[in-house]
Each structure stands twice: as C-alpha cells, then as structure tokens.
Design an enzyme around this catalytic site. Structure first.
Site, mmCIF file in Angstrom:
data_model
loop_
_atom_site.group_PDB
_atom_site.id
_atom_site.type_symbol
_atom_site.label_atom_id
_atom_site.label_comp_id
_atom_site.label_asym_id
_atom_site.label_seq_id
_atom_site.Cartn_x
_atom_site.Cartn_y
_atom_site.Cartn_z
ATOM 1 C CB SER A 286 -7.418 4.226 3.547
ATOM 2 O OG SER A 286 -6.562 3.472 4.384
ATOM 3 C CE LYS B 55 -3.742 2.024 2.827
ATOM 4 N NZ LYS B 55 -4.554 1.787 4.046
ATOM 5 C CB SER C 140 -7.980 1.556 6.432
ATOM 6 O OG SER C 140 -8.434 2.875 6.614
#
Length: 470
Positions: free
Chosen positions: A157, A82, A181
């Site tokens: 997220s 990520k 997230s």
C-alpha cells in the site's frame, strides 16, 4: 524522436542540491555545509512538481517544509509521510473516499520518531483505501504509476512513497507494512524495503488495538545504508528493551550464513518464470560469496491463506463499523469494491473468528520450525512480476480480484502474522519491459542486523540498477 522507454519511464534526477545522493549522502553534504537544508527542500519540491503530473503519488503538500531535529542522523533530508499516519495540521485520509478527513490535532507516535531522525517533511503520499490493496489504485481517481513503467503498478500500500523515491524526487519516504506494504512496492519499484520486527519501532496506533498487530512502520529507500541509517536513528529516539539493539549497520559481515531457499509459496502458489529466475540467480550469487544455500519447506497450517483473508475481512468490517471516528460523514457504502467485498466476506464467516485467531497465532511455531539450522530464508517477494494497472483495480469484481491478489501476494503476510523482520532488495529486471524484480530475505525475531548485512553484501557485489541509468 522520443523513444517508448522515455514515454513510459519517469525520473527527476538532475544537477541540483540533491544530485544522485541517497539520504546518508545528502545528510552528510548538509552537515559539511556543502548544501543547505532549505536548498535541499526547495529542490526536492521542484523534483516532485516535475514528476507528479505523471506519477500521482502525493496526497497533500505542506505549505512550507517542516524541518525535524537539526541533530538527527538524517537532518535536512526531504521526505514524505504516508497518508495513513497522523501529521499535525494535515488531514489523514487513509486513501478513502468514504469520508472527508479532518486535520490531525497532533503527530502520531511514529511521526515523532520519524521526525527525530532530522528529516524535512514536504507532505503526505497516497495509498489504496485503508492500505488493503497491493496496488495503489482507485475506482474513481488516477492510480499511482510506477516510474519504471507508467503503465504498471507502483505496488501498495505504500505506493505513493515508493514512486517518489524510485523517481528520485526524495531519497527516502515513510512506509508501513501490514501484509507486505513496504516490501511489495519496494519490489515493484526497485527499492530497498525493510519490514522491521514487531515492536522494533513505536507501535502503530491502529495495530495496537487489534487481536494480532500486523502493522510495522519503516521507510523505502534506494540504498541499503539509508534503511540501516533510518533504523539506527530511530533507535536513538526509542528502543524496545525486549529486542536486541540493531545499532548502525555500515556494511557486510564476514560471517557466512546458512540460507534456506523457498521458490514457491508454502500455500501452494507457484512463482512465475521471471521471479523464479531472480530468486535462483540470487541463491547462486550467495553460494559464490561463500554462503550455504539449501531448499527449505515452511509447513504452514493449510488454513493459513483463508485465515489471513478472514482476518483481513475483520479489519474491513471493523473500519466499516467504527468509521465515524475518522469523520462524521463516514459512509461505509462509499468504501471501494475491495473493502466492501472483504467486509461482506467476513460477515459470512464471523463465527470462525476464534479459530482463525488461534491458528494464526500458532504460525510462529511453524515459522520457527522452518528456521531450524538456518539463519535466513530467501524467497520471492511476490509470486509474479509487477502487473499492469487495472489488473488489481478495486473496480474489478471482488471474486475475481481476490483470486488475483491471493495469487500475487503469496509470500509476505507470514512475517506480519509472526512479527518477524524481512527485507526486499532489487535482484533483476524483466526482459520484456525492464521492470524491477525484488527478492526477500526473512529472519528470526530481532534479526534486522543480519538482514541488513546480507543486503549490504549483495549491493556491494552487484550494485542495484538505477532508474536514471536504465
């Protein structure tokens, strides 16, 4: 003729080296010599290329696959990191247009732990600005789209990671969770998303410097055994001596659990009809499997939602004040509408900070009280089913946007504040458009084994619906 479902659904499953393998299955095939790690990386890259034009999940590609430890349990499994976590040689952009990111000089500590499992990194995935939003959308860029229905959010997220895993481009991908997230995109995309106990994996660099560390790293996967295998492999690199070891969880336990049922949020948000049905049907399945289910109340401080929002604003304020460490050209005026709105809200509330921190830290007492006589709590992940793109866009005026977010993200933040583990698993799909609905199991500190065993049992009882079969 192309059907509506074919126009809105995207997947990359095909007859290649990856096939229908999850990460454990692919790693086993590589160990047995049935598939080569280079072949798996090549075919994963081809899968990513096939769906990226519609999903917009990738922030940056590596020029050549970076192979991790050849001896790790997940050796040769292609994956992504990520883009809020440093990977040496790649820029870390945090999803923000407020600065031009520079290449990281070294791996983040979690990146080293992730690589120790043997995975092959292909690049980095997109996230909303600084991970603040529960959807991966932007003011002036394409959103990350949900492969189950490209008109809907992939969650946030960790939305880029979720989209790639759900679409079958890679078997699992890095994610992290500071308010939901990992679990939110898992629920949106029909995945397994385990948020570990605070301190279970190496500390996140950003969270370690904060008054309350909300952020924990992990992965998104399509099977329970992949999430279990990752956690066991990560422990081989580093294990927190203050927590009981998890070890490798390989299936359900014979132990019958006392399960608390929480259908509506402790802060007063009611879940919608589809979500309520998914949770109550899961409770009925648990009872059929021999577990005891009873309603539970989690009596949080009445200020919890506003306190969490104020702390959220503090994070945005600190980023605006220290953004120069990310890039010399950092300009907080270029932060998106959600980030700016959170920062401006905090400026009007900063005097409340000591009380906010004091009350948030006391949340662990209310959480522990709610668990008396229980082993786990079953609840929704989100108060409503997955929204269409645009509903939570940072381009929506802040006052409207924050009302929508608080009405949506009503269950996950408690575990971040308290530091306890929780897992999202697929439970149902919406009747109107076939979008996944996740349910969440939360545990006491260090209870990952219990959560994984229960998730294994549900998966064995009723295998999770797969996108390629939908």
């Amino acid at each position: 003729m192309t059907t509506f479902e074919e126009q809105t659904r995207v997947h990359a499953f095909r007859d290649d080296a990856l096939g229908d393998h999850d990460a454990v299955g692919l790693a086993g095939a590589i160990r047995r010599g049935e598939v080569g790690a280079a072949e798996a990386a090549r075919d994963a890259a081809a899968r990513v290329a096939a769906v990226e034009g519609r999903l917009h999940a990738v922030q940056v590609h590596l020029d050549a696959p970076a192979h991790g430890s050849g001896s790790g349990a997940l050796a040769g499994v292609p994956t992504f990191v990520k883009d809020n976590t440093d990977y040496q040689g790649l820029p870390t952009g945090h999803g923000s247009a407020a600065f031009a990111p520079r290449a990281a000089r070294r791996h983040a500590p979690f990146t080293r732990q992730f690589l120790s499992t043997g995975v092959t990194v292909l690049g980095k995935t997109r996230l909303p600005e600084f991970g603040f939003s529960p959807t991966t959308e932007y003011e002036d860029a394409e959103p990350v789209r949900n492969p189950w229905h490209t008109g809907h959010s992939a969650g946030g997220s960790s939305g880029g990671s979720a989209a790639l895993v759900a679409a079958g481009a890679v078997p699992l991908a890095h994610a992290n969770d500071g308010g939901g997230s990992i679990r939110i995109p898992a629920a949106c995309c029909g995945l397994v998303g385990l948020k570990p106990t605070r301190g279970r994996v190496v500390a996140n660099a950003q969270g370690r410097r904060l008054p309350i560390d909300l952020v924990t790293d992990g992965v998104l996967s399509r099977s329970v055994r992949d999430s279990a295998a990752f956690l066991a492999a990560a422990e081989q690199h580093w294990r927190n001596p203050k927590l009981p070891p998890v070890g490798l969880v390989e299936g359900p336990s014979g132990r019958r659990l006392r399960v608390g049922l929480l259908v509506d949020s402790p802060n007063g948000v009611h879940s919608d009809a589809g979500t309520r049905a998914a949770v109550t049907e899961t409770a009925e399945r648990l009872e059929r499997l021999g577990h005891t289910v009873q309603p539970v109340e989690l009596s949080l401080d009445p200020h919890f939602t506003e306190d969490f929002l104020t702390y959220w604003g503090l994070l945005s304020f600190l980023l605006g004040a220290t953004g120069g460490t990310l890039g010399a050209d950092f300009d907080r005026r270029r932060m998106d509408g959600l980030s700016r709105g959170l920062r401006e809200m905090y400026v009007g509330r900063w005097r409340r900070t000591p009380g906010v921190l004091r009350r948030l830290r006391r949340t662990r007492e209310a959480y522990a009280a709610g668990f008396r006589g229980l082993d786990v709590i079953l609840s929704p992940v989100l108060a409503t089913t997955t929204p269409p793109l645009g509903h939570l866009s940072p381009a929506v005026p802040y006052v409207t946007l924050i009302e929508r977010i608080l009405a949506y993200v009503a269950f996950t933040p408690v575990n971040n504040v308290v530091g306890t583990p929780s897992i999202s698993v697929p439970a149902a799909t919406t009747t109107s458009d076939g979008l996944p609905i996740g349910v969440m199991f939360s545990g006491r500190p260090g209870a990952e084994r219990t959560l994984l065993e229960l998730a294994f049992e549900l998966e064995a009882d009723q295998p999770f619906r797969r996108l390629q079969d939908a």
